[in-house]
Scaffold this motif. Structure first.
Motif, PDB file in Angstrom:
ATOM      1  N   ILE A 172     -13.623  44.491  23.846  1.00 29.39           N
ATOM      2  CA  ILE A 172     -12.879  44.817  22.769  1.00 29.39           C
ATOM      3  C   ILE A 172     -11.168  44.935  23.129  1.00 29.39           C
ATOM      4  CG2 ILE A 172     -12.397  46.543  20.730  1.00 29.39           C
ATOM      5  CD1 ILE A 172     -15.445  46.999  20.768  1.00 29.39           C
ATOM      6  N   SER A 173     -11.109  45.706  24.207  1.00 33.89           N
ATOM      7  CA  SER A 173      -9.749  45.884  24.759  1.00 33.89           C
ATOM      8  C   SER A 173      -9.237  44.708  24.983  1.00 33.89           C
ATOM      9  CB  SER A 173      -9.776  46.809  25.861  1.00 33.89           C
ATOM     10  OG  SER A 173      -8.758  46.906  26.757  1.00 33.89           O
ATOM     11  N   SER A 174      -9.809  43.632  25.332  1.00 32.79           N
ATOM     12  CA  SER A 174      -9.238  42.485  25.701  1.00 32.79           C
ATOM     13  C   SER A 174      -8.941  41.635  24.525  1.00 32.79           C
ATOM     14  CB  SER A 174     -10.048  41.376  26.733  1.00 32.79           C
ATOM     15  OG  SER A 174     -11.204  41.152  26.167  1.00 32.79           O
ATOM     16  N   PHE A 175      -9.427  41.863  23.478  1.00 27.39           N
ATOM     17  CA  PHE A 175      -8.918  41.253  22.273  1.00 27.39           C
ATOM     18  C   PHE A 175      -7.884  41.903  21.628  1.00 27.39           C
ATOM     19  CE2 PHE A 175     -13.204  39.059  21.558  1.00 27.39           C
ATOM     20  CZ  PHE A 175     -12.919  38.159  20.700  1.00 27.39           C
ATOM     21  N   LEU A 176      -7.587  43.098  22.009  1.00 29.71           N
ATOM     22  CA  LEU A 176      -6.398  43.970  21.192  1.00 29.71           C
ATOM     23  C   LEU A 176      -5.205  43.603  22.076  1.00 29.71           C
ATOM     24  CD1 LEU A 176      -8.119  47.409  21.071  1.00 29.71           C
ATOM     25  CD2 LEU A 176      -7.236  45.930  19.212  1.00 29.71           C
ATOM     26  N   SER A 177      -5.175  43.216  23.433  1.00 29.65           N
ATOM     27  CA  SER A 177      -4.049  42.900  24.225  1.00 29.65           C
ATOM     28  C   SER A 177      -3.523  41.551  24.236  1.00 29.65           C
ATOM     29  CB  SER A 177      -4.489  43.420  25.876  1.00 29.65           C
ATOM     30  OG  SER A 177      -3.115  43.040  26.483  1.00 29.65           O
ATOM     31  N   PRO A 178      -2.267  41.336  24.031  1.00 25.30           N
ATOM     32  CA  PRO A 178      -1.646  40.103  23.988  1.00 25.30           C
ATOM     33  C   PRO A 178      -1.759  39.286  25.591  1.00 25.30           C
ATOM     34  CG  PRO A 178      -0.025  41.640  23.921  1.00 25.30           C
ATOM     35  CD  PRO A 178      -1.081  42.501  24.104  1.00 25.30           C
ATOM     36  N   LEU A 179      -1.977  40.326  26.344  1.00 22.79           N
ATOM     37  CA  LEU A 179      -2.270  39.510  27.802  1.00 22.79           C
ATOM     38  C   LEU A 179      -3.515  38.832  27.967  1.00 22.79           C
ATOM     39  CD1 LEU A 179      -0.985  42.655  30.041  1.00 22.79           C
ATOM     40  CD2 LEU A 179       0.326  40.664  29.317  1.00 22.79           C
ATOM     41  N   THR A 180      -4.488  39.031  27.036  1.00 17.87           N
ATOM     42  CA  THR A 180      -5.818  38.625  27.371  1.00 17.87           C
ATOM     43  C   THR A 180      -6.405  37.848  26.261  1.00 17.87           C
ATOM     44  OG1 THR A 180      -6.567  40.847  26.976  1.00 17.87           O
ATOM     45  CG2 THR A 180      -6.603  40.212  29.396  1.00 17.87           C
ATOM     46  N   ASN A 181      -5.600  38.015  25.085  1.00 20.59           N
ATOM     47  CA  ASN A 181      -6.008  37.261  23.798  1.00 20.59           C
ATOM     48  C   ASN A 181      -4.879  36.451  23.342  1.00 20.59           C
ATOM     49  OD1 ASN A 181      -6.596  36.534  21.328  1.00 20.59           O
ATOM     50  ND2 ASN A 181      -6.787  38.617  20.407  1.00 20.59           N
ATOM     51  N   GLN A 182      -5.272  35.165  23.720  1.00 20.25           N
ATOM     52  CA  GLN A 182      -4.380  33.963  23.396  1.00 20.25           C
ATOM     53  C   GLN A 182      -4.528  33.041  22.379  1.00 20.25           C
ATOM     54  OE1 GLN A 182      -3.056  32.596  27.417  1.00 20.25           O
ATOM     55  NE2 GLN A 182      -2.213  34.425  27.947  1.00 20.25           N
ATOM     56  N   ARG A 183      -5.482  33.395  21.684  1.00 25.43           N
ATOM     57  CA  ARG A 183      -6.115  32.743  20.523  1.00 25.43           C
ATOM     58  C   ARG A 183      -5.017  32.257  19.521  1.00 25.43           C
ATOM     59  NH1 ARG A 183     -12.104  33.672  20.876  1.00 25.43           N
ATOM     60  NH2 ARG A 183     -12.206  32.941  18.810  1.00 25.43           N
ATOM     61  N   SER A 184      -5.277  31.135  19.019  1.00 21.20           N
ATOM     62  CA  SER A 184      -4.748  30.651  17.784  1.00 21.20           C
ATOM     63  C   SER A 184      -5.299  31.067  16.596  1.00 21.20           C
ATOM     64  CB  SER A 184      -3.996  29.361  17.884  1.00 21.20           C
ATOM     65  OG  SER A 184      -5.279  28.616  18.097  1.00 21.20           O
ATOM     66  N   ASP A 185      -6.566  31.538  16.421  1.00 25.96           N
ATOM     67  CA  ASP A 185      -7.329  31.480  15.216  1.00 25.96           C
ATOM     68  C   ASP A 185      -6.866  32.823  14.593  1.00 25.96           C
ATOM     69  OD1 ASP A 185      -8.732  33.113  16.931  1.00 25.96           O
ATOM     70  OD2 ASP A 185     -10.575  32.400  16.491  1.00 25.96           O
ATOM     71  N   ALA A 186      -7.786  33.277  13.552  1.00 26.48           N
ATOM     72  CA  ALA A 186      -7.642  34.704  13.076  1.00 26.48           C
ATOM     73  C   ALA A 186      -7.702  35.862  13.954  1.00 26.48           C
ATOM     74  CB  ALA A 186      -8.598  34.830  11.716  1.00 26.48           C
ATOM     75  N   TYR A 187      -8.561  35.526  15.018  1.00 25.37           N
ATOM     76  CA  TYR A 187      -8.559  36.846  15.949  1.00 25.37           C
ATOM     77  C   TYR A 187      -7.535  36.879  16.863  1.00 25.37           C
ATOM     78  CZ  TYR A 187     -13.540  36.695  13.984  1.00 25.37           C
ATOM     79  OH  TYR A 187     -14.522  37.009  13.182  1.00 25.37           O
ATOM     80  N   GLY A 188      -6.557  35.988  16.954  1.00 26.41           N
ATOM     81  CA  GLY A 188      -5.326  36.050  17.651  1.00 26.41           C
ATOM     82  C   GLY A 188      -4.159  36.425  16.938  1.00 26.41           C
ATOM     83  N   LYS A 189      -4.277  35.855  15.819  1.00 23.26           N
ATOM     84  CA  LYS A 189      -3.216  36.249  14.775  1.00 23.26           C
ATOM     85  C   LYS A 189      -3.172  37.675  14.588  1.00 23.26           C
ATOM     86  CE  LYS A 189      -2.515  31.932  12.793  1.00 23.26           C
ATOM     87  NZ  LYS A 189      -3.514  30.893  12.578  1.00 23.26           N
ATOM     88  N   ASP A 190      -4.585  38.229  14.354  1.00 17.02           N
ATOM     89  CA  ASP A 190      -4.765  39.740  14.373  1.00 17.02           C
ATOM     90  C   ASP A 190      -5.506  40.291  15.446  1.00 17.02           C
ATOM     91  OD1 ASP A 190      -5.129  42.192  13.464  1.00 17.02           O
ATOM     92  OD2 ASP A 190      -6.213  41.926  11.636  1.00 17.02           O
ATOM     93  N   ARG A 191      -4.798  40.796  16.244  1.00 10.86           N
ATOM     94  CA  ARG A 191      -5.681  41.219  17.524  1.00 10.86           C
ATOM     95  C   ARG A 191      -6.554  42.216  17.359  1.00 10.86           C
ATOM     96  NH1 ARG A 191      -0.660  40.863  19.565  1.00 10.86           N
ATOM     97  NH2 ARG A 191      -0.821  42.976  20.407  1.00 10.86           N
ATOM     98  N   ALA A 192      -6.378  42.986  16.119  1.00  8.71           N
ATOM     99  CA  ALA A 192      -7.423  44.137  15.891  1.00  8.71           C
ATOM    100  C   ALA A 192      -8.554  43.749  15.160  1.00  8.71           C
ATOM    101  CB  ALA A 192      -6.731  45.299  15.062  1.00  8.71           C
ATOM    102  N   LEU A 193      -8.514  42.183  14.814  1.00  9.52           N
ATOM    103  CA  LEU A 193      -9.594  41.757  13.756  1.00  9.52           C
ATOM    104  C   LEU A 193     -11.004  42.049  14.277  1.00  9.52           C
ATOM    105  CD1 LEU A 193     -10.308  40.668  11.184  1.00  9.52           C
ATOM    106  CD2 LEU A 193      -9.991  38.143  12.097  1.00  9.52           C
ATOM    107  N   PHE A 194     -11.234  41.872  15.654  1.00  5.90           N
ATOM    108  CA  PHE A 194     -12.545  41.898  16.203  1.00  5.90           C
ATOM    109  C   PHE A 194     -12.930  43.331  16.226  1.00  5.90           C
ATOM    110  CE2 PHE A 194     -15.249  42.418  20.147  1.00  5.90           C
ATOM    111  CZ  PHE A 194     -16.155  41.411  19.686  1.00  5.90           C
TER     112      PHE A 194
END
Ligand code: FMN
Length: 337
Positions: A172-194
């Motif tokens: 979950i932490s890796s979804f929250l951080s811009p260092l580890t979440n480089q997605r371009s979908d909804a889960y990257g646009k909103d890193r707290a979505l997951f």
């Protein structure tokens, strides 16, 4: 001290009443087999309950077998895991402690052999770790279902609360951080979505108080800070009940550790988000801990290594601070020869 909260005074997380403000931080014992607790865990947790810890947070239990960080992690991915945990809950309750369970998923930081690591983006933690798979929609759906099922099992085991492990660079932490979440979908646009979807799924299934453990700081110029974390968490206000503030672990970065090193982050998040907040880090000295509580930096403090060194930390602290603490009858002669 009048009017100022005492360390050994009750507090609340919504309807959950706690007898004092000492929280045992979750500490992986790396001792389980196939996710099952054993005698070690029983002694480890019950001795801290005898030692009058107000809230015991049981170490991370993996929501899926391949979501374990280490082969010795607890699990809650089989129905069979429930009975052993229920035994610990019952015995901790008999000594007046409340008990929560931390649930989590290793993400890219698992060390199990022959296991496909999952992460928001295909970035390895370091050269010693396997390359994780970037999670697709199906992976995300499955992991959220696993969190939900684990929460239902934790409720059946009798836990008073659940803690969601959203810290230290795990899934979950890796979804929250811009260092580890480089997605371009909804889960990257909103890193707290997951995280949001995990919390929503759990809340739909169980009515347990939810604690959220986060890394407030990535200690990296492009990483999360308490301010960025507050922005991420603000929309999730209705989905959790208390914050447990840790830091680091997302990427390899040096951390300056000193007593209370994470407390300014915890205080900032408490003031900004207005949630009951547990903070800590390298705390041990009772007078310092009392001062933190009296000045309302946080509502409760967590101890990890101090409680490893001394399961009876609370007795010494209360006696040295001149505060009242319940002493189990067989130990009454600790104070009256
Ligand atoms: C042996 C050990 C295992 C740990 N396992 C976990 C864990 O399962 N979940 C977690 O969120 N933090 C874990 N931590 C971090 C602690 O909860 C705590 O945040 C950290 O040790 C700092 O607190 P301290 O200075 O009081 O030890 C662990 C720490 C230790 C020492």
């Amino acid at each position: 001290m009048s009017g100022k909260a005492l360390l050994f005074s009750p507090w609340q997380i919504n309807d959950l009443s706690l007898k004092n403000r000492v929280v045992m931080a979750p500490m992986d014992q790396y001792s389980a087999q196939d996710g099952y607790i054993n005698q070690w865990h029983t002694h480890h947790y019950i001795s801290r309950a005898i030692g009058q810890v107000g809230l015991i947070i049981v170490e991370v239990a993996a929501v899926c077998a391949n979501g374990r960080i280490d082969p010795g992690d607890l699990g809650l991915y089989e129905e069979g895991h429930v009975a052993g945990l229920a035994g610990i809950v019952e015995q901790c309750h008999s000594h007046g402690s409340k008990i929560a369970l931390q649930i989590g998923h290793a993400g890219r930081k698992g060390i199990l052999k022959d296991t496909q690591l999952l992460a928001p983006s295909a970035l390895r933690f370091n050269a010693q770790y396997a390359l994780p798979k970037e999670m697709d929609q199906e992976d995300i759906k499955q992991v959220i279902s696993a969190f939900k099922l684990a929460a239902v099992r934790a409720k059946h085991a009798g836990f008073d609360a659940l803690e969601i492990h959203a810290a230290h660079g795990y899934l979950i932490s890796s979804f929250l951080s811009p260092l580890t979440n480089q997605r371009s979908d909804a889960y990257g646009k909103d890193r707290a979505l997951f995280l949001q979807e995990v919390l929503e799924a759990i809340k739909e299934a169980v009515d347990l108080p939810l604690l959220l453990r986060i890394s407030a700081h990535d200690y990296h110029p492009e990483g999360n800070t308490p301010e960025k974390m507050a922005q991420l968490l603000e929309p999730l206000d209705a989905l959790y009940d208390a914050l447990d503030v840790s830091s680091g672990g997302v990427v390899e970065a040096p951390i300056k550790v000193y007593p209370g090193y994470q407390l300014s982050s915890a205080q900032y998040l408490k003031e900004t988000l207005g949630k009951p907040t547990i903070g800590g880090g390298a705390l041990e000295e009772p007078k310092m801990v009392q001062k933190i509580i009296a000045s309302q930096v946080v509502d409760a403090i967590y101890l990890a290594r101090a409680l490893l060194k001394n399961p009876f930390w609370c007795f010494n602290a209360a006696l040295s601070l001149g505060q009242e603490i319940e002493i189990p009858k067989p130990y009454a002669r600790m104070v009256h020869l």
